[in-house]
Enzyme design. Structure first.
Site, short mmCIF file in Angstrom:
data_model
loop_
_atom_site.label_atom_id
_atom_site.label_comp_id
_atom_site.label_asym_id
_atom_site.label_seq_id
_atom_site.Cartn_x
_atom_site.Cartn_y
_atom_site.Cartn_z
N GLY A 95 10.06 1.74 6.58
CA GLY A 95 9.52 0.45 6.20
C GLY A 95 8.41 0.54 5.18
O GLY A 95 8.38 1.46 4.35
N LEU A 154 0.81 -1.21 0.00
CA LEU A 154 0.00 0.00 0.00
C LEU A 154 0.85 1.26 0.00
O LEU A 154 0.43 2.29 -0.53
CB LEU A 154 -0.92 0.01 1.23
CG LEU A 154 -1.90 -1.17 1.33
CD1 LEU A 154 -2.68 -1.10 2.63
CD2 LEU A 154 -2.84 -1.17 0.14
N ASP A 203 -0.33 17.22 10.63
CA ASP A 203 0.04 16.98 9.23
C ASP A 203 -1.22 16.67 8.42
O ASP A 203 -1.28 15.68 7.69
CB ASP A 203 1.05 15.84 9.13
CG ASP A 203 1.78 15.84 7.78
OD1 ASP A 203 1.76 16.88 7.09
OD2 ASP A 203 2.36 14.80 7.41
N GLY A 234 7.69 3.91 3.48
CA GLY A 234 8.03 5.02 4.35
C GLY A 234 9.51 5.05 4.66
O GLY A 234 10.29 4.21 4.22
N ALA A 235 9.88 6.06 5.44
CA ALA A 235 11.28 6.22 5.81
C ALA A 235 11.80 5.01 6.57
O ALA A 235 12.98 4.70 6.53
CB ALA A 235 11.44 7.48 6.65
#
Length: 486
Positions: free
Chosen positions: A28, A22, A137, A25-26
């Site tokens: 994983g 899906l 965020d 990321g930084a």
């Protein structure tokens, strides 16, 4: 060597299969796993702490906040588990996809749809703020949809608690995504949590209604922001937004925090409460933009020169209670407690982990129907090898694009958006029962910009697009997903 598409779902643990990556990321990846017997779907975030030891505190803080939350407009946290250095976080799967995918670049969406999603966003934010939690965020990439179009706020990596046991504190970490952050967040001063989130919600509303962002950052050196402060609202994106919606934005996008609208004031605004007809256009047909007034804009003076563009991705540590564990469904027990995890984590490309998280369960769908809904995909008329050849040829001829292609049918595309910010997305092949689907997924950058680049690439591939099978949503007619694994 021939391009491989994949032949079967990959087992995650006993009884659970990996169906789709899906997001990345930084620290994983986020993967969709489906229970073979019940067809229940769960999103699992996988972090390898042996590769990214700095993630330990960040993950702990994210879990501490997210486990407190249970609301229809918040992605549900099911639990977490540690296997050695591998950390797993189990989340609701929102099969409706990302909100940004519903936004047409430079157009937006019809007002009734924008109002529907904005109402749900505000309701979710009201819940968070009532608990004393700030997201920090808010942007379309962190807003997901389930199959009923219920909006789900996700990615609590920057969230923190600003009110605990009745005591409220101001924040000082500069974090978030520049076009969406409030001006006080980048002013190097302490700021209030709730108004900062509300400002971000206002920028999301602009994106929903106009299909573009109003500025690169809310700083007086930015021309678009300066124009807004000077009441020049005859230019885009404001010229695309009718006066009723604009009057609400005037109250939200106020640099003066003390005058900025509260959530209660937003919920009482006439645009928020009005019942729109489905055929209402984004643009006002009765009031010319040239006649607009700025008398109630109430903009504060320009920020001081004390400013830095460096945005922190860390949040202040909170040592309060982590809250009670959520009761997990019995079918999740194997994932949370007893099963042995065998799938290794592959290196990611410095991308926010939960940008692409999706979530919701179903109990009678096929594995294919579990694929996340996405408008950035289409069936092709060519075989796998030729499809990749056509795509890479197109990319070679497009200035500013670079790509990497692996043997698993995945092409990683890197470019820069209109703000000169890096944009990374991936194209990979799915075998759809003798048809080949070319599927694009955002990895890093702005979602609206990603969709704009996707449409540009699709136009250049018109010759191989199968117009007789314009797949944009998963089709129940095909039997099983044949997914490449990364």
């Amino acid at each position: 060597m021939a391009t491989q598409i994949g032949t079967e779902a990959e087992e995650f643990v006993e009884g659970w299969d990996f169906i789709q990556t899906l997001g990345e990321g930084a620290y994983g990846e986020v993967k969709l796993v489906v229970n073979r017997m019940t067809q229940e779907a769960v999103a699992v975030k996988i972090i390898d702490l042996s590769k990214y030891p700095a993630a330990k505190n960040d993950i702990r803080k994210e879990i501490a906040v997210h486990r407190l939350l249970k609301h229809k407009n918040i992605i549900q946290f099911f639990g977490n588990r540690v296997e050695g250095k591998l950390h797993y976080i189990f989340l609701e799967y929102a099969a409706g996809g990302e909100l940004f995918d519903r936004i047409e670049p430079d157009i937006g969406m019809p007002q009734p749809d924008a109002q529907l999603y904005f109402r749900q966003l505000v309701e979710g934010m009201a819940y968070l703020h009532k608990l004393g939690v700030t997201h920090r965020d808010v942007k379309p990439e962190n807003l997901l949809l389930d199959t009923d179009d219920t909006l789900k706020i996700t990615d609590f990596g920057l969230a923190t608690v600003f009110r605990y046991q009745g005591k409220e504190r101001q924040l000082n970490k500069r974090c978030g995504t520049l076009p969406y952050v409030a001006p006080e967040v980048i002013s190097a001063k302490e700021y209030k949590a709730e108004p900062a989130d509300i400002w971000s919600c206002g920028v999301v509303l602009v994106a929903l209604l106009a299909g573009e962002l109003p500025w690169d950052q809310p700083h007086y050196d930015n021309k678009e922001y300066y124009d807004w402060k000077e009441c020049n609202i005859t230019l885009t994106p404001w010229s695309k937004i009718n006066n009723l919606a604009l009057s609400l934005l005037r109250k939200i996008l106020l640099p003066n925090v003390e005058k900025r609208a509260s959530i209660e004031q937003i919920q009482n605004h006439v645009w928020f409460t009005k019942k729109f007809n489905k055929d209402v256009s984004n643009l006002s047909s009765t009031i010319a933009t040239s006649k607009r007034k700025c008398s109630n804009l109430n903009l504060s003076p320009s920020p001081t020169k004390e400013y830095s563009t460096g945005m922190s991705a860390s949040q202040p540590l909170w040592h309060g209670s982590a809250g009670a564990d959520i009761d997990h469904k019995p079918v999740l027990e194997g994932l949370l407690h007893g099963a042995c995890f065998s799938q290794p984590v592959h290196k990611a490309d410095d991308i926010l982990i939960s940008t692409q998280m999706h979530g919701t369960q179903g109990n009678s769908q096929t594995l294919l129907q579990k694929l996340v809904k996405r408008m950035t995909r289409f069936i092709v008329t060519t075989a796998a090898d030729e499809t990749i050849d056509r795509l890479t040829t197109v990319l070679k001829d497009m200035p500013g694009y670079s790509y990497k292609h692996n043997s698993l049918g995945e092409v990683t595309i890197t470019t820069r958006d209109r703000r000169n910010v890096p944009l990374v997305f991936k194209a990979h092949l799915l075998d759809m029962n003798s048809n080949i689907l070319l599927d694009f997924r955002l990895s890093k950058g702005d979602g609206i910009e990603f969709k704009r680049h996707f449409l540009k690439i699709k136009r250049k591939l018109t010759a191989i697009v199968n117009v007789k099978a314009p797949i944009t949503w998963p089709s129940p007619a095909v039997s099983s997903p044949m997914l490449s694994t990364t």
